[in-house]
Design an enzyme around this catalytic site. Structure first.
Site, PDB file in Angstrom:
ATOM      1  N   ASP A 100       0.826  -1.207   0.000  1.00 47.22           N
ATOM      2  CA  ASP A 100       0.000   0.000   0.000  1.00 47.22           C
ATOM      3  C   ASP A 100       0.859   1.256   0.000  1.00 47.22           C
ATOM      4  O   ASP A 100       0.623   2.205  -0.757  1.00 47.22           O
ATOM      5  CB  ASP A 100      -0.917  -0.022   1.227  1.00 47.22           C
ATOM      6  CG  ASP A 100      -2.344   0.383   0.876  1.00 47.22           C
ATOM      7  OD1 ASP A 100      -2.680   0.375  -0.316  1.00 47.22           O
ATOM      8  OD2 ASP A 100      -3.114   0.704   1.792  1.00 47.22           O
ATOM      9  N   ASP A 115      -9.090  -2.463   2.312  1.00 48.80           N
ATOM     10  CA  ASP A 115      -8.896  -1.837   3.623  1.00 48.80           C
ATOM     11  C   ASP A 115      -9.882  -2.368   4.656  1.00 48.80           C
ATOM     12  O   ASP A 115      -9.779  -2.052   5.847  1.00 48.80           O
ATOM     13  CB  ASP A 115      -9.031  -0.314   3.495  1.00 48.80           C
ATOM     14  CG  ASP A 115      -8.021   0.257   2.514  1.00 48.80           C
ATOM     15  OD1 ASP A 115      -6.922  -0.322   2.410  1.00 48.80           O
ATOM     16  OD2 ASP A 115      -8.332   1.240   1.829  1.00 48.80           O
TER      17      ASP A 115
END
Length: 538
Positions: A390, A442
């Site tokens: 990420d 997420d």
């Protein structure tokens, strides 16, 4: 990744799971035109240092209010008021020549002049319009995006009227009305975006609620019936398939090798999307999202219905390929297909976020029942890899690709089509509209760990406070809060949510395990080492 059994539904959902984690999106606030109020990279000078303002353009054609347009102010000229009632409605006029590169032969006094981009620099255009007595100028761009108007090197600005860039379509609409002899009036103002839009609270509740619901799903539904309901569209091999206790469920146990391979595969796929993003590519993703959403929605409805109405599955019909299928399941499937098709057709409408969120939540709940972390060892490898993934593709990739690869992919293509692998909620208090968003990854990455904590607590008969589940839910909630705090502190620049979520979930687990002296048990849970020595320590 290692699977205990093979099923069409299992492979479909896990395939969708991997795809959605690759395109995990970013929690961010997306305005209607996705513009910043200022760009520090754009050149400034002493007489040319205005911040770029997002402008709302109200217009009236023959006294009837028309469509609201958006624009962006220039580095030079006067600033516009924040509220509409502080601004002044002025008639619109077309300059002649239309490029405004010489004095206009048409009357501009007291009007807002329309000028087309090109032929000379923006300051020259604005000065000619201002000399004709205009109270403002609208620069019509040759494209739909809004160009940042700055001062050429070494040229100072004496412009004292507002200068606003508008998109090609807006300029064409206004020009068409003027050339047809209609009276056009314009009012310009620059409403500010709130520092925090409290609609994000609802998105926070959806994300946390999805993880809680998925973790408690075996307790919410009857295991025997939910398994049967889920598998009843699969080919019938024997009367015992799909039944049994929780240990016999079709699940994918993620291993350390699979976690590493995922990051490599995800990165490769992300780069391909970055270079080859197109409308047809996004349509492929939309179709895959609908397929996964149908599967997840059907599974959730059947699980809940099987618990409440145990006789609902007895009436059945024989279908080719699927064999004997309950009529109720078939009706639910048709409803889910119709729901997904309706969302796909109306996905550009203001209310489409509701359907997208319902399909997405159903899918994520199903995925978290099928994909499992066997212990904290695998969780550490997977979440640490995702953590690096990420951060790299959001913050470090611009050094290599000159753009943030993750943010560029999440924004979709130039036609306005966007990747649907995220939850959305409209910004109710933002005058510019838009949506607060959070990517599926997420929710799913931390959700795998929270679901593991729930199973661990349940297997070891832990209470609420002396277990791990409730503390990880709290940690995830705070991680999301930190994510949005970082987002607002960075002026809306997309944030890698796992930068905050991994320490607040995996970090909490390891710290709590160290305090309780249970790290070894968590690390070896589900292995022979745990069976021979660990269970008595917990």
């Amino acid at each position: 990744m290692a699977s205990s059994s093979s099923s069409t539904h299992l492979r479909a959902c896990v395939g969708a799971f991997l795809l959605f984690l690759v395109i995990d999106g970013l929690p961010s606030t997306a305005a209607a035109d996705d513009l910043k109020r200022d760009d520090q990279r754009a050149p400034k000078s002493d007489s040319c240092n205005n911040p770029f303002q997002l402008i709302k353009l109200m217009n009236w054609v023959d006294g009837k209010e028309g469509k609201m347009y958006s624009g962006m102010s220039a580095r030079f000229g006067s600033m516009l008021p924040v509220k509409a009632d502080k601004s002044v409605k002025s008639p619109a006029a077309m300059s002649n020549p239309i490029n405004c590169c010489s004095s206009s032969t048409s009357k501009l006094s007291g009007s807002i002049a329309l000028c087309e981009r090109g032929g000379c620099d923006f300051i020259t255009k604005a000065e000619f319009v201002q000399s004709g007595g205009a109270t403002g100028v609208l620069m019509i761009n040759e494209k739909e995006e809004l160009f940042e108007m700055v001062c050429p090197d070494g040229i100072s600005s004496n412009v004292t009227i507002p200068v606003v860039m508008i998109a090609k379509s807006a300029g064409e609409a206004l020009t068409k009305s003027l050339t047809s002899g209609k009276t056009v009036e314009i009012l310009l103002y620059a409403p500010t975006r709130p520092l925090i839009d409290f609609s994000v609270v609802f998105l926070w509740m959806m994300a946390v609620g999805t993880i809680i619901c998925a973790s408690l799903w075996p307790d919410i539904t009857n295991s025997d019936h939910s398994d049967e309901g889920y598998n009843e569209l699969s080919p019938k091999v024997s009367s015992n398939v799909g039944r049994g206790n929780d240990d016999e469920k079709e699940v994918v146990n993620i291993d350390t090798k699979g976690a590493i391979v995922f990051v490599i595969t995800a990165s490769t796929f992300l780069v391909l999307l970055f270079f080859f993003m197109s409308t047809w590519f996004i349509w492929v993703l939309i179709v895959l999202f609908c397929m996964g959403g149908i599967e997840g929605m059907h599974n959730c409805i059947m699980n809940l219905a099987s618990r409440k109405c145990q006789n609902s599955e007895r009436k059945s019909v024989n279908l080719p390929l699927f064999g004997e299928v309950s009529i109720f399941s078939l009706v639910v499937l048709l409803f889910c297909v119709a729901f997904a098709i309706f969302w796909a057709v109306t996905r550009q409408e203001a209310y489409s976020w509701i359907g997208q969120d319902i399909l997405g939540i159903g899918l994520m709940i199903t995925v978290l029942q099928l994909a499992r972390l066997p212990n904290i060892k695998v969780a550490t490898v997977l979440l640490c890899c995702a953590f690096v993934y990420d951060i790299f593709w959001v913050f470090i990739s611009p050094v290599i690709f000159h753009q943030s690869v993750m943010i560029t992919v999440a924004q979709g293509d130039e036609s306005g089509e966007a990747i649907p692998m995220l939850l959305r909620f409209p910004c109710l208090f933002d005058p510019w509209g838009g949506y607060d968003m959070i990517g599926f990854g997420d929710i799913l990455f931390p959700g795998l760990l929270v679901s593991f904590a729930r199973r661990f607590d349940k297997d070891n008969k832990r209470g609420l406070l002396n277990g791990y589940f409730i503390w990880l839910v709290v940690g995830y909630g705070f991680g999301l809060l930190f994510t949005y705090l970082g987002l607002y502190m960075m002026n809306g620049h997309g944030q890698p949510a796992l930068l905050y979520l991994v320490p607040c979930t995996l970090g909490v687990t390891l710290v709590l395990g160290a305090i309780r002296g249970e790290v070894k048990s968590l690390w070896t849970y589900g292995t022979e080492a745990y069976s021979s020595s660990g269970s008595s320590e917990v």
